[in-house]
Design a protein around this motif. Structure first.
Motif, PDB file in Angstrom:
ATOM      1  N   LYS A  79       0.836  -1.192   0.000  1.00  0.00           N
ATOM      2  CA  LYS A  79       0.000   0.000   0.000  1.00  0.00           C
ATOM      3  C   LYS A  79       0.876   1.249   0.000  1.00  0.00           C
ATOM      4  O   LYS A  79       2.001   1.233   0.505  1.00  0.00           O
ATOM      5  CB  LYS A  79      -0.900   0.007   1.235  1.00  0.00           C
ATOM      6  CG  LYS A  79      -1.845  -1.188   1.305  1.00  0.00           C
ATOM      7  CD  LYS A  79      -2.751  -1.146   2.513  1.00  0.00           C
ATOM      8  CE  LYS A  79      -2.040  -1.528   3.790  1.00  0.00           C
ATOM      9  NZ  LYS A  79      -1.645  -2.947   3.830  1.00  0.00           N
ATOM     10  N   LEU A 120      -2.503  -1.231  -3.188  1.00  0.00           N
ATOM     11  CA  LEU A 120      -3.671  -0.574  -2.608  1.00  0.00           C
ATOM     12  C   LEU A 120      -3.335   0.875  -2.286  1.00  0.00           C
ATOM     13  O   LEU A 120      -2.243   1.171  -1.798  1.00  0.00           O
ATOM     14  CB  LEU A 120      -4.116  -1.282  -1.320  1.00  0.00           C
ATOM     15  CG  LEU A 120      -4.426  -2.785  -1.383  1.00  0.00           C
ATOM     16  CD1 LEU A 120      -4.951  -3.254  -0.019  1.00  0.00           C
ATOM     17  CD2 LEU A 120      -5.418  -3.108  -2.478  1.00  0.00           C
ATOM     18  N   HIS A 122      -3.728   3.589   0.242  1.00  0.00           N
ATOM     19  CA  HIS A 122      -3.883   3.292   1.657  1.00  0.00           C
ATOM     20  C   HIS A 122      -5.031   4.035   2.341  1.00  0.00           C
ATOM     21  O   HIS A 122      -5.746   3.463   3.156  1.00  0.00           O
ATOM     22  CB  HIS A 122      -2.564   3.597   2.377  1.00  0.00           C
ATOM     23  CG  HIS A 122      -2.342   2.794   3.609  1.00  0.00           C
ATOM     24  ND1 HIS A 122      -1.098   2.595   4.149  1.00  0.00           N
ATOM     25  CD2 HIS A 122      -3.192   2.116   4.422  1.00  0.00           C
ATOM     26  CE1 HIS A 122      -1.195   1.849   5.235  1.00  0.00           C
ATOM     27  NE2 HIS A 122      -2.459   1.543   5.425  1.00  0.00           N
ATOM     28  N   SER A 152      -7.910   1.060   0.230  1.00  0.00           N
ATOM     29  CA  SER A 152      -7.999   0.693   1.640  1.00  0.00           C
ATOM     30  C   SER A 152      -8.688   1.824   2.381  1.00  0.00           C
ATOM     31  O   SER A 152      -8.451   3.002   2.089  1.00  0.00           O
ATOM     32  CB  SER A 152      -6.583   0.460   2.203  1.00  0.00           C
ATOM     33  OG  SER A 152      -6.621   0.123   3.568  1.00  0.00           O
ATOM     34  N   ASN A 153      -9.585   1.467   3.298  1.00  0.00           N
ATOM     35  CA  ASN A 153     -10.258   2.455   4.148  1.00  0.00           C
ATOM     36  C   ASN A 153     -11.069   3.460   3.338  1.00  0.00           C
ATOM     37  O   ASN A 153     -11.083   4.656   3.639  1.00  0.00           O
ATOM     38  CB  ASN A 153      -9.233   3.189   5.018  1.00  0.00           C
ATOM     39  CG  ASN A 153      -8.413   2.252   5.879  1.00  0.00           C
ATOM     40  OD1 ASN A 153      -8.972   1.506   6.680  1.00  0.00           O
ATOM     41  ND2 ASN A 153      -7.104   2.251   5.690  1.00  0.00           N
ATOM     42  N   ASN A 173     -10.796  -3.750  -1.382  1.00  0.00           N
ATOM     43  CA  ASN A 173     -10.946  -2.657  -0.424  1.00  0.00           C
ATOM     44  C   ASN A 173     -10.670  -3.227   0.955  1.00  0.00           C
ATOM     45  O   ASN A 173     -11.362  -4.142   1.405  1.00  0.00           O
ATOM     46  CB  ASN A 173     -12.356  -2.064  -0.482  1.00  0.00           C
ATOM     47  CG  ASN A 173     -12.516  -0.841   0.424  1.00  0.00           C
ATOM     48  OD1 ASN A 173     -11.540  -0.216   0.835  1.00  0.00           O
ATOM     49  ND2 ASN A 173     -13.759  -0.486   0.719  1.00  0.00           N
ATOM     50  N   GLN A 174      -9.648  -2.723   1.618  1.00  0.00           N
ATOM     51  CA  GLN A 174      -9.258  -3.230   2.926  1.00  0.00           C
ATOM     52  C   GLN A 174      -9.825  -2.310   4.009  1.00  0.00           C
ATOM     53  O   GLN A 174      -9.539  -1.120   4.044  1.00  0.00           O
ATOM     54  CB  GLN A 174      -7.734  -3.296   3.011  1.00  0.00           C
ATOM     55  CG  GLN A 174      -7.222  -4.146   4.165  1.00  0.00           C
ATOM     56  CD  GLN A 174      -5.719  -4.322   4.144  1.00  0.00           C
ATOM     57  OE1 GLN A 174      -5.012  -3.760   4.967  1.00  0.00           O
ATOM     58  NE2 GLN A 174      -5.224  -5.097   3.180  1.00  0.00           N
ATOM     59  N   TRP A 219      -8.828  -5.887   7.859  1.00  0.00           N
ATOM     60  CA  TRP A 219      -7.655  -5.762   8.733  1.00  0.00           C
ATOM     61  C   TRP A 219      -8.122  -5.724  10.178  1.00  0.00           C
ATOM     62  O   TRP A 219      -9.250  -5.349  10.477  1.00  0.00           O
ATOM     63  CB  TRP A 219      -6.799  -4.559   8.366  1.00  0.00           C
ATOM     64  CG  TRP A 219      -7.371  -3.169   8.491  1.00  0.00           C
ATOM     65  CD1 TRP A 219      -8.004  -2.459   7.521  1.00  0.00           C
ATOM     66  CD2 TRP A 219      -7.287  -2.295   9.637  1.00  0.00           C
ATOM     67  NE1 TRP A 219      -8.337  -1.200   7.975  1.00  0.00           N
ATOM     68  CE2 TRP A 219      -7.900  -1.078   9.275  1.00  0.00           C
ATOM     69  CE3 TRP A 219      -6.753  -2.430  10.913  1.00  0.00           C
ATOM     70  CZ2 TRP A 219      -8.016  -0.002  10.153  1.00  0.00           C
ATOM     71  CZ3 TRP A 219      -6.873  -1.361  11.795  1.00  0.00           C
ATOM     72  CH2 TRP A 219      -7.494  -0.170  11.412  1.00  0.00           C
TER      73      TRP A 219
END
Length: 312
Positions: A79, A120, A122, A152-153, A173-174, A219
């Motif tokens: 990321k 990703l 971040h 992500s997020n 998508n984390q 996560w």
């Protein structure tokens, strides 16, 4: 991206959270954790350029150098987009195209590889220009430096905004998701309730990801051991006891039960475990290798126990 029931998160590798050098002992500890993951059937490894100020990637790169054949057996994900404070500077987000390209090149150098399987973004950068981002990602892909991209997020509207000028699909998508961090789930059932008005999770994000082929990665799925080792509240203790009972019933570990709870959701959630302890990595083996065995009622029992109160 490669299909995987569990991803190994490498944030715990690389020693201390400072800018000092990594050590041979850090590499040995990383090797033990990575070997435990591989033995458990986990072949996707998640990084970020900021983890341990780059030392997590650097130590992992040392492992790849020690065992050249390993790179072909795994999927590497990292990321970028968070800039940690340096000197008198402040921490900030940076998804300028030029910054993304620079960060990818630096990650490739630390990881000692010629490409990333997945990159990703971040965190959202309010100043990001989606056209600029798309141009950078497309260039990285055409050069063969990155094969797939995700975020992500981010919420559904944020993903859609980035996707619009980008021909390549965003594939992941984390988000923080666990039996403890349940706002993604509570938001589904607390629409039109007073309690639901106070939830911060953007309604529709899970549904958007499912409908658009964006794989949800969770996560913090073990919630720092709240339901296996370190309960903090009465609800935690009640849920932890239920986790223990279910682990005995299904002939598995408490860690697996906690991960199965996420995996049982029809969105196809992939937990990203972040422990660096080999024995705890191995405790997740069944979650990495088997379909979740929780029944409909057991899944709800865990949810209600962790809530500490009945469903609305």
């Amino acid at each position: 991206m490669a299909e995987s029931r569990v991803v190994y998160g490498c944030m715990g590798l690389g020693g201390s959270w400072d800018r000092g050098p990594w050590t041979a002992a850090d590499v040995d500890r990383a090797q033990a954790a990575v070997e435990a993951a591989l033995e458990s059937g986990i072949t996707v490894f998640d990084h970020a350029d900021i983890y341990r100020h780059g030392k997590a990637e650097a130590v992992f790169g040392e492992l790849l150098a020690r065992e050249p054949g390993l790179r072909d057996r795994i999927t590497l994900q990292t990321k970028c987009g968070i800039r940690l404070p340096e000197g008198d500077g402040i921490g900030r987000y940076d998804l300028r195209g030029s910054s993304i390209v620079q960060r990818v090149e630096e990650s490739l150098g630390r990881l000692r590889t010629d490409h990333l399987d997945v990159l990703l973004l971040h965190r959202p950068d309010p100043l990001a220009d989606p056209e600029d981002v798309a141009e950078a990602l497309t260039s990285l892909h055409r050069q063969g430096l990155v094969r797939q991209f995700g975020v992500s997020n981010m919420s559904a509207p944020q993903i859609a905004r980035l996707q619009k000028p980008l021909e390549l699909p965003l594939v992941a998508n984390q988000l923080e998701m666990s039996l403890h961090r349940r706002d993604w789930l509570e938001s589904e059932v607390q629409v039109n309730t007073v309690a639901g008005a106070g939830l911060g999770f953007p309604v529709g994000t899970v549904e958007y990801c499912v409908e658009n082929g964006v794989r949800l990665q969770a996560w913090g799925p073990l919630a720092r051991g709240r339901f296996t080792e370190n309960p903090e509240t009465e609800a935690d203790r009640a849920a932890a006891e239920l986790v223990r009972v279910l682990a005995e019933r299904h002939g598995t570990t408490p860690e697996t039960i906690v991960l199965w709870w996420l995996q049982r959701h029809p969105a196809g959630i992939v937990p990203v475990i972040g422990t660096s302890r080999p024995e705890r990595v191995r405790a997740c083996r069944d979650a990495a290798g088997e379909e979740p065995a929780l029944t409909h009622e057991e899944w709800y029992q865990l949810w209600v126990a962790a809530r500490g109160e009945p469903l609305p």
